[in-house]
Motif scaffolding. Sequence first.
Motif, PDB file in Angstrom:
ATOM      1  N   HIS A 463       0.792  -1.283   0.079  1.00  0.00           N
ATOM      2  CA  HIS A 463      -0.062   0.074   0.061  1.00  0.00           C
ATOM      3  C   HIS A 463       0.728   1.182   0.034  1.00  0.00           C
ATOM      4  O   HIS A 463       2.295   1.183   0.293  1.00  0.00           O
ATOM      5  CB  HIS A 463      -0.952   0.002   1.258  1.00  0.00           C
ATOM      6  N   THR A 464       0.218   2.353  -0.363  1.00  0.00           N
ATOM      7  CA  THR A 464       0.989   3.615  -0.245  1.00  0.00           C
ATOM      8  C   THR A 464       1.702   4.006   0.989  1.00  0.00           C
ATOM      9  O   THR A 464       0.891   3.891   2.077  1.00  0.00           O
ATOM     10  CB  THR A 464       0.016   4.984  -0.515  1.00  0.00           C
ATOM     11  N   GLY A 465       2.730   4.114   0.968  1.00  0.00           N
ATOM     12  CA  GLY A 465       3.544   4.574   2.385  1.00  0.00           C
ATOM     13  C   GLY A 465       4.478   3.392   2.773  1.00  0.00           C
ATOM     14  O   GLY A 465       4.970   3.352   3.887  1.00  0.00           O
ATOM     15  N   SER A 466       4.170   2.244   2.303  1.00  0.00           N
ATOM     16  CA  SER A 466       4.781   0.932   2.607  1.00  0.00           C
ATOM     17  C   SER A 466       6.317   0.713   2.214  1.00  0.00           C
ATOM     18  O   SER A 466       7.083   0.259   3.019  1.00  0.00           O
ATOM     19  CB  SER A 466       4.350  -0.204   2.004  1.00  0.00           C
ATOM     20  N   GLY A 467       6.882   1.578   1.649  1.00  0.00           N
ATOM     21  CA  GLY A 467       8.529   1.999   1.562  1.00  0.00           C
ATOM     22  C   GLY A 467       8.943   1.429   0.206  1.00  0.00           C
ATOM     23  O   GLY A 467      10.079   1.310   0.115  1.00  0.00           O
ATOM     24  N   LYS A 468       8.063   1.149  -0.920  1.00  0.00           N
ATOM     25  CA  LYS A 468       8.561   0.713  -1.867  1.00  0.00           C
ATOM     26  C   LYS A 468       9.427   1.618  -2.545  1.00  0.00           C
ATOM     27  O   LYS A 468      10.694   1.425  -3.087  1.00  0.00           O
ATOM     28  CB  LYS A 468       7.344   0.395  -3.001  1.00  0.00           C
ATOM     29  N   SER A 469       8.944   2.746  -2.957  1.00  0.00           N
ATOM     30  CA  SER A 469       9.811   3.945  -3.569  1.00  0.00           C
ATOM     31  C   SER A 469      11.251   4.203  -2.758  1.00  0.00           C
ATOM     32  O   SER A 469      12.363   4.528  -3.258  1.00  0.00           O
ATOM     33  CB  SER A 469       9.182   5.185  -3.864  1.00  0.00           C
ATOM     34  N   SER A 470      11.112   4.100  -1.349  1.00  0.00           N
ATOM     35  CA  SER A 470      12.448   4.100  -0.505  1.00  0.00           C
ATOM     36  C   SER A 470      13.496   3.224  -0.956  1.00  0.00           C
ATOM     37  O   SER A 470      14.601   3.712  -0.942  1.00  0.00           O
ATOM     38  CB  SER A 470      12.100   4.042   0.841  1.00  0.00           C
ATOM     39  N   ILE A 471      13.036   2.101  -1.177  1.00  0.00           N
ATOM     40  CA  ILE A 471      14.077   0.972  -1.555  1.00  0.00           C
ATOM     41  C   ILE A 471      14.561   1.405  -2.886  1.00  0.00           C
ATOM     42  O   ILE A 471      16.057   1.211  -3.031  1.00  0.00           O
ATOM     43  CB  ILE A 471      13.193  -0.233  -1.908  1.00  0.00           C
ATOM     44  N   MET A 472      14.085   1.966  -3.750  1.00  0.00           N
ATOM     45  CA  MET A 472      14.763   2.360  -5.096  1.00  0.00           C
ATOM     46  C   MET A 472      15.617   3.650  -4.604  1.00  0.00           C
ATOM     47  O   MET A 472      16.765   3.748  -5.143  1.00  0.00           O
ATOM     48  CB  MET A 472      13.695   2.844  -6.103  1.00  0.00           C
ATOM     49  N   ASN A 473      15.289   4.530  -3.685  1.00  0.00           N
ATOM     50  CA  ASN A 473      16.136   5.475  -3.426  1.00  0.00           C
ATOM     51  C   ASN A 473      17.207   5.339  -2.810  1.00  0.00           C
ATOM     52  O   ASN A 473      18.455   6.016  -3.039  1.00  0.00           O
ATOM     53  CB  ASN A 473      15.306   6.634  -2.451  1.00  0.00           C
ATOM     54  N   LEU A 474      17.180   4.209  -1.997  1.00  0.00           N
ATOM     55  CA  LEU A 474      18.562   3.894  -1.519  1.00  0.00           C
ATOM     56  C   LEU A 474      19.481   2.975  -2.499  1.00  0.00           C
ATOM     57  O   LEU A 474      20.658   3.115  -2.450  1.00  0.00           O
ATOM     58  CB  LEU A 474      18.346   2.564  -0.477  1.00  0.00           C
ATOM     59  N   LEU A 475      18.834   2.304  -3.264  1.00  0.00           N
ATOM     60  CA  LEU A 475      19.505   1.625  -4.388  1.00  0.00           C
ATOM     61  C   LEU A 475      20.512   2.656  -5.191  1.00  0.00           C
ATOM     62  O   LEU A 475      21.208   2.428  -5.771  1.00  0.00           O
ATOM     63  CB  LEU A 475      18.740   0.776  -5.160  1.00  0.00           C
ATOM     64  N   PHE A 476      19.658   3.795  -5.774  1.00  0.00           N
ATOM     65  CA  PHE A 476      20.174   4.813  -6.333  1.00  0.00           C
ATOM     66  C   PHE A 476      21.150   5.656  -5.546  1.00  0.00           C
ATOM     67  O   PHE A 476      21.510   6.630  -6.170  1.00  0.00           O
ATOM     68  CB  PHE A 476      19.041   5.444  -7.376  1.00  0.00           C
ATOM     69  N   ARG A 477      21.038   5.456  -4.270  1.00  0.00           N
ATOM     70  CA  ARG A 477      22.030   6.307  -3.310  1.00  0.00           C
ATOM     71  C   ARG A 477      21.570   7.791  -3.234  1.00  0.00           C
ATOM     72  O   ARG A 477      22.170   8.761  -3.409  1.00  0.00           O
ATOM     73  CB  ARG A 477      23.450   6.485  -3.472  1.00  0.00           C
ATOM     74  N   PHE A 478      20.115   7.978  -3.851  1.00  0.00           N
ATOM     75  CA  PHE A 478      19.734   9.366  -3.481  1.00  0.00           C
ATOM     76  C   PHE A 478      19.551   9.568  -2.124  1.00  0.00           C
ATOM     77  O   PHE A 478      19.735  10.642  -1.857  1.00  0.00           O
ATOM     78  CB  PHE A 478      18.098   9.485  -4.074  1.00  0.00           C
ATOM     79  N   TYR A 479      19.452   8.783  -1.391  1.00  0.00           N
ATOM     80  CA  TYR A 479      19.729   8.668  -0.022  1.00  0.00           C
ATOM     81  C   TYR A 479      20.256   7.641   0.783  1.00  0.00           C
ATOM     82  O   TYR A 479      20.576   6.520  -0.265  1.00  0.00           O
ATOM     83  CB  TYR A 479      18.321   8.756   0.688  1.00  0.00           C
ATOM     84  N   ASP A 480      21.057   7.583   1.647  1.00  0.00           N
ATOM     85  CA  ASP A 480      21.967   6.466   2.297  1.00  0.00           C
ATOM     86  C   ASP A 480      21.285   5.782   3.624  1.00  0.00           C
ATOM     87  O   ASP A 480      20.602   6.580   4.314  1.00  0.00           O
ATOM     88  CB  ASP A 480      23.327   6.868   2.622  1.00  0.00           C
ATOM     89  N   ASN A 481      21.311   4.502   3.446  1.00  0.00           N
ATOM     90  CA  ASN A 481      20.721   3.816   4.958  1.00  0.00           C
ATOM     91  C   ASN A 481      21.357   4.006   5.961  1.00  0.00           C
ATOM     92  O   ASN A 481      22.809   4.091   5.963  1.00  0.00           O
ATOM     93  CB  ASN A 481      20.318   2.534   4.467  1.00  0.00           C
ATOM     94  N   GLN A 482      20.727   4.083   7.161  1.00  0.00           N
ATOM     95  CA  GLN A 482      21.578   4.256   8.497  1.00  0.00           C
ATOM     96  C   GLN A 482      22.110   2.972   9.066  1.00  0.00           C
ATOM     97  O   GLN A 482      22.844   2.906   9.542  1.00  0.00           O
ATOM     98  CB  GLN A 482      20.549   4.725   9.347  1.00  0.00           C
TER      99      GLN A 482
END
Length: 670
Positions: A463-482
């Motif tokens: 569902h929306t907000g479950s974190g799907k796009s966040s996984i892609m943001n991390l994979l492309f390193r738009f953001y870095d995981n803590q």
Amino acid sequence: MSVGKRLYHYALLYKKTIIIALVMLTVSVAAELAGPFIAKKMIDDHIMGIEETWVQTDQGEDAVAYNETFYKREAYLNEGEQTGGEAGIFQIGLNFYFVDEPVTEAEGERSYKNGMLNFGTGEDAVSYSADELSTSEVLAFYRPEIPRMIQLVLLYFALTVVAAVFHFGQEFQLQRSANRIIQKMRTEVFGHIQRLPINYFDNLPAGKVVSRITNDTEAIRELYVQVLAQFFHSGIYITGIYVALFILDPTLAAICLVLIPLLILWMVIYRKYASKYNQTVRSKVSEINASINESIQGMTIIQAFRKEKKIQDEFEEKNTTHYQFQNKLLNLNSLMSHNLVAILRNITFVAFIWYFGSGALNAESVVTVGVLYAFVDYITRLFQPVTGIVNQLANLELALVAGERVFKLMDEEGETVADGKMDRIKGHVKFDDVSFAYKNDEYVLKNLSFEAKPGETIGLVGHTGSGKSSIMNLLFRFYDNQKGVISVDGMNIQEVPKQTIRDHMGIVLQDPYLFTGTIASNVSLNDPRITREQVEAALKAVGADRVLTHLEQGIDEPVIEKGSTLSSGQRQLISFARALAFNPAVLVLDEATSSIDTETESIIQEAMETLKSGRTTFIIAHRLSTIKNADQIIVLDRGEIVEKGTHDELMARRGKYYQMYELQQGKKAV
């Protein structure tokens, strides 16, 4: 480092041009300030010089005939030319009188009566026998001065031309250097924006960034063009005037020096208030730009929901605040610019009148008319640069505020752009106990662990907000995981330069973004590595050739901002072809088919099986039908993996995925 120092360092980049401009400015000012000295010489030596001593001489150059005798000014007399006694010419009003004897006392009030020329009154009066000169006789005595006066006039004109030419030259050079400085600054600011992390733009409207690159840098440009030129011109001009005043009369020049501390004090007071007002004005300009940009982008929604009045009111609120502070600046400038200069001018002229009236015009200290003229001229000229400085203080403060805003943006920590390359990766992606939060400890991904082997297709659903796009943001390193480790082919992606790892990845977003240009340029992004044949092949591979056939110019069809003249399906296909043209090892489709019609989706689905070959593909999908054939489907809920497996496996479990799939099937059956 202060804003002023940083702006100074930018100027040093083109110091050669600026130095040339300052040298030309110095020559221009020197030529211009020579004018009063020429006028003084003309008045004292040639117009008033007729009252100097005349001596009898033979006929010759500069000799004037009067009463059958030739006279020549003592100043023009050569050795051995004097043949008789001395004489003098004196003026009373518009009349001139000739005294045919040496005049030793010529001070005090003059009068002429009964053939006698009197100097002084009462017991101190001195009288000489004199004849009144006719107009023709006066002109005869002035005739030797005419060639010399013409020479001075020509010199004055020549200096005026020199001043004008060099003034043009310095202005041209300063404008040129200013343009180059701002060009470099804008290039650096724009380049720095490319290096800023994505999270910097999360809370910063695009209009504010645009305002700093355009409006603020333009205000800084005015600093180098107008303010710098005016301050240098005024500084050299004032220095030249004071030098001239000290040459003419050191005492009065010293009195005029009081202007300098007064001007500095005024600048300090002005900046105290102007800085505060300008900060608000520049801030509101950015907000207005952001508001306009947002309104234009969302005009369809604004009009559809009838929010024109509300948006207008919000804009008017910002605009009114901007107007109010602009008025405060206007009041400050009006109160302290013209009024200050007028007060300083009046004080200076009062000191001038007092000085000459009380001490300079007496018998012991004679001041010539030429000196008086030069003093008045220089004092009048003195307030031109003072006025110029005062008028440019507003622009100076505005430029400093704008510079502060620009440098604040440039001081944001950017990311190093690495040009390094590495061999094509295989596409083995692994998430090992990964947790990630956009803000502090508010984790949106929690302890994720999964693996995508080379060539596999991974479906991400939830569902929306479950974190799907966040996984892609991390994979492309738009953001870095803590927490945890994300690896590609066994390499921790945080240990690989971002640009290097992204060189092997491609992405298609839910809302495809097209740049101004052509369809071909949007596929290749003008990368020289991608040929026109590759562009055509990529478009054909995704079936775009069937959808774009009706376009008049084919793949050379112009694309305006965001591709607004194309349908959502056409834009998505172009975006899909763009990703494929770069032949990525890892391909991400972020809900890439959610805004596409059924026919276009069918075209993409046909190409998918071919495209998956040789690359790892991640598909974020709301339409579960697009991932039925995925090698692995990961079901997310509130940042955690709740299910994982193939379509058939998940359907057999009759869990969350089963519920989502059945719900979509039910909607379609309605």
